[in-house]
Design a protein around this motif. Structure first.
Motif: not given
Length: 110
Positions: A1, A3-5, A7-8
Motif C-alpha cells: 500500500m 508503494a501505491v500511496a 505512486a499516487e
C-alpha cells in the motif's frame, strides 16, 4: 500500500507540475503572439517612415531647384535693369542723335 500511496503522490505532483508547465506554455504563446504583433507594427511604421523620408527628400530637392530658379531669375532681372539704367542714363543724347540722324540710337549701349 505504501508503494501505491507514493505512486499516487508522485502522480499528483507530476500532474501539478504538468499543469504549471501548461500554464507557462499558454502564457508564452500569448507573449509570442503580442511580440509578433509588435514586430509587425514596427515594420509597418518603418515602411511609413521610409516613405515619408523619401517624400521629404523629394520636396527638399524641388525646393532647392526653385531656389536656384529664383536666383537665376533675379540675376537676369538685375542684368536687364542694369541695361535699362545704362540706356536711360544717356537718353537725352540718344534722342538728340536720333533726331539729327547722326548715329544709331543703340550705338552707346554695350
Amino acid at each position: 500500500m505504501a508503494a501505491v500511496a507514493r505512486a499516487e503522490a508522485g502522480l499528483a505532483l507530476a500532474t501539478r507540475r504538468l499543469d504549471q508547465a501548461m500554464g507557462r506554455l499558454a502564457e508564452a504563446r500569448v507573449e509570442a503572439h503580442w511580440a509578433e504583433q509588435r514586430v509587425s507594427a514596427a515594420l509597418s511604421l518603418r515602411d511609413r517612415v521610409q516613405s515619408e523620408v523619401g517624400r521629404a527628400q523629394f520636396a527638399a530637392a524641388r525646393a532647392a531647384a526653385l531656389r536656384d530658379l529664383a536666383t537665376n531669375a533675379t540675376f537676369l532681372l538685375t542684368c536687364r535693369v542694369d541695361l535699362l539704367d545704362e540706356y536711360n542714363s544717356d537718353l537725352p543724347s540718344l534722342v538728340s542723335a536720333a533726331l539729327t540722324g547722326s548715329a544709331s540710337p543703340f550705338s552707346g549701349i554695350g
